[in-house]
Design a protein around this motif. Structure first.
Motif, PDB file in Angstrom:
ATOM      1  N   ILE A 100       0.848  -1.195   0.000  1.00 15.20           N
ATOM      2  CA  ILE A 100       0.000   0.000   0.000  1.00 15.20           C
ATOM      3  C   ILE A 100       0.876   1.234   0.000  1.00 15.20           C
ATOM      4  CG2 ILE A 100      -1.890  -1.116   1.232  1.00 15.20           C
ATOM      5  CD1 ILE A 100      -0.973   0.456   3.725  1.00 15.20           C
ATOM      6  N   ASP A 143      -1.771   7.124  -0.289  1.00 19.76           N
ATOM      7  CA  ASP A 143      -3.105   6.638  -0.641  1.00 19.76           C
ATOM      8  C   ASP A 143      -3.915   6.372   0.624  1.00 19.76           C
ATOM      9  OD1 ASP A 143      -5.189   5.657  -2.331  1.00 19.76           O
ATOM     10  OD2 ASP A 143      -4.552   3.614  -1.841  1.00 19.76           O
ATOM     11  N   LEU A 144      -3.287   5.754   1.608  1.00 22.40           N
ATOM     12  CA  LEU A 144      -3.965   5.447   2.857  1.00 22.40           C
ATOM     13  C   LEU A 144      -4.375   6.725   3.586  1.00 22.40           C
ATOM     14  CD1 LEU A 144      -4.893   3.219   4.728  1.00 22.40           C
ATOM     15  CD2 LEU A 144      -2.625   3.178   5.728  1.00 22.40           C
ATOM     16  N   THR A 145      -3.477   7.684   3.644  1.00 21.14           N
ATOM     17  CA  THR A 145      -3.793   8.961   4.297  1.00 21.14           C
ATOM     18  C   THR A 145      -4.916   9.682   3.565  1.00 21.14           C
ATOM     19  OG1 THR A 145      -1.484   9.136   4.973  1.00 21.14           O
ATOM     20  CG2 THR A 145      -2.795  11.128   5.111  1.00 21.14           C
ATOM     21  N   ARG A 184      -7.318   8.302   1.827  1.00 19.17           N
ATOM     22  CA  ARG A 184      -8.590   7.618   2.079  1.00 19.17           C
ATOM     23  C   ARG A 184      -9.128   7.929   3.469  1.00 19.17           C
ATOM     24  NH1 ARG A 184      -9.376   2.472  -1.572  1.00 19.17           N
ATOM     25  NH2 ARG A 184      -8.071   3.127  -3.294  1.00 19.17           N
ATOM     26  N   SER A 239       1.261   2.371  10.439  1.00 18.15           N
ATOM     27  CA  SER A 239       0.712   1.140   9.873  1.00 18.15           C
ATOM     28  C   SER A 239       1.735   0.028  10.014  1.00 18.15           C
ATOM     29  CB  SER A 239       0.343   1.329   8.403  1.00 18.15           C
ATOM     30  OG  SER A 239       1.502   1.502   7.626  1.00 18.15           O
ATOM     31  N   THR A 261      -3.044  -5.328   6.625  1.00 22.82           N
ATOM     32  CA  THR A 261      -2.457  -4.048   7.000  1.00 22.82           C
ATOM     33  C   THR A 261      -3.254  -3.449   8.149  1.00 22.82           C
ATOM     34  OG1 THR A 261      -1.762  -3.702   4.730  1.00 22.82           O
ATOM     35  CG2 THR A 261      -1.825  -1.771   6.153  1.00 22.82           C
ATOM     36  N   VAL A 318      -3.746  -0.383  10.687  1.00 22.02           N
ATOM     37  CA  VAL A 318      -3.429   1.044  10.783  1.00 22.02           C
ATOM     38  C   VAL A 318      -3.856   1.556  12.150  1.00 22.02           C
ATOM     39  CG1 VAL A 318      -3.531   1.514   8.309  1.00 22.02           C
ATOM     40  CG2 VAL A 318      -5.599   1.672   9.645  1.00 22.02           C
ATOM     41  N   ASP A 347     -13.096   0.525   2.651  1.00 17.92           N
ATOM     42  CA  ASP A 347     -11.640   0.433   2.732  1.00 17.92           C
ATOM     43  C   ASP A 347     -11.149  -0.069   4.088  1.00 17.92           C
ATOM     44  OD1 ASP A 347     -11.449   1.413   0.170  1.00 17.92           O
ATOM     45  OD2 ASP A 347     -11.214   3.484   0.813  1.00 17.92           O
ATOM     46  N   TYR A 398      -6.922  -2.187   7.137  1.00 22.77           N
ATOM     47  CA  TYR A 398      -7.072  -1.557   5.823  1.00 22.77           C
ATOM     48  C   TYR A 398      -7.183  -2.643   4.771  1.00 22.77           C
ATOM     49  CZ  TYR A 398      -6.047   1.282   1.716  1.00 22.77           C
ATOM     50  OH  TYR A 398      -6.101   1.906   0.500  1.00 22.77           O
ATOM     51  N   SER A 421      -6.384  -1.767  -0.487  1.00 16.86           N
ATOM     52  CA  SER A 421      -5.471  -2.140  -1.555  1.00 16.86           C
ATOM     53  C   SER A 421      -6.100  -3.176  -2.477  1.00 16.86           C
ATOM     54  CB  SER A 421      -4.160  -2.683  -0.982  1.00 16.86           C
ATOM     55  OG  SER A 421      -4.421  -3.824  -0.204  1.00 16.86           O
TER      56      SER A 421
END
Length: 194
Positions: A99, A103-105, A107, A123, A129, A131, A155, A184, A187
């Motif tokens: 990931i 992208d995670l931040t 989302r 994470s 994954t 977080v 997500d 998460y 992905s």
């Protein structure tokens, strides 16, 4: 007395037409000959231009091949071999990355109301994954809206509040904080778009 004989035959109608058309056809033939000569000269010039361009391109290709060989020789030097191996190692780590932190931040921030801010983020990756992030908001209602959006999001799953800081009774303007964890799964899904 003198007798004169004319042994010449009278020209036929076909011969008269042939004679009449001979001059215009000869002129037309001369014009066509000049046109074809000009066309041939133009084609020869174009051929020479193309040939010169091909020669320039071949020379450029030879120069680029020589530069490539010089660069390869430079890279093959021992001090650059180490850097190349390290770069390949880093690239392999990047390819293994499951990931993107950005992208995670993104989302997580899409789920936040305007009065809530992300203060910390972390994470860990194993089979899934996990977080962990801390958020701060103006009031408990904004944080509840964020948690609801987080739980409803495709997500994330397994949302759990780990720590919560309440508003001070003496200062109603003090921020409210929570720390939560989630799994998460984004992905596996295509990215969301705004």
């Amino acid at each position: 007395m003198k007798i004169t004989l004319n042994l010449a035959a009278l020209p036929s109608r076909r011969e008269r037409y042939a004679l009449a058309w001979a001059v215009p056809l000869a002129l037309l033939g001369a014009v066509m000959l000049v046109y074809l000569a000009m066309l041939a000269v133009g084609n020869i010039r174009e051929y020479r231009n193309v040939k010169a361009e091909i020669s320039r391109q071949q020379e450029t290709a030879r120069q680029l091949a020589a530069q490539e060989e010089n660069i390869k020789r430079e890279i093959e030097r021992p001090e650059y071999r180490t850097v190349s191996r390290q770069a390949q190692f880093i690239n392999s780590l990047i390819e293994e990355k499951k990931i993107s932190a950005a992208d995670l931040t993104l989302r997580v921030s899409e789920l936040m109301p305007e009065t809530v801010r992300l203060t910390s983020f972390g994470s860990s990756q194993s089979q899934e994954t996990a977080v962990r992030f801390a958020v701060v908001g103006r009031d408990e209602g904004a944080l509840e809206d964020f948690l609801t959006a987080l739980e409803d999001s495709p997500d994330f799953r397994d949302v759990a509040v780990v720590d919560q800081g309440f508003q001070s009774q003496s200062d109603p303007n003090s921020p409210v904080t929570i720390t939560c964890t989630a799994t998460y799964v984004g992905s596996l899904l295509p990215p969301t778009g705004n």
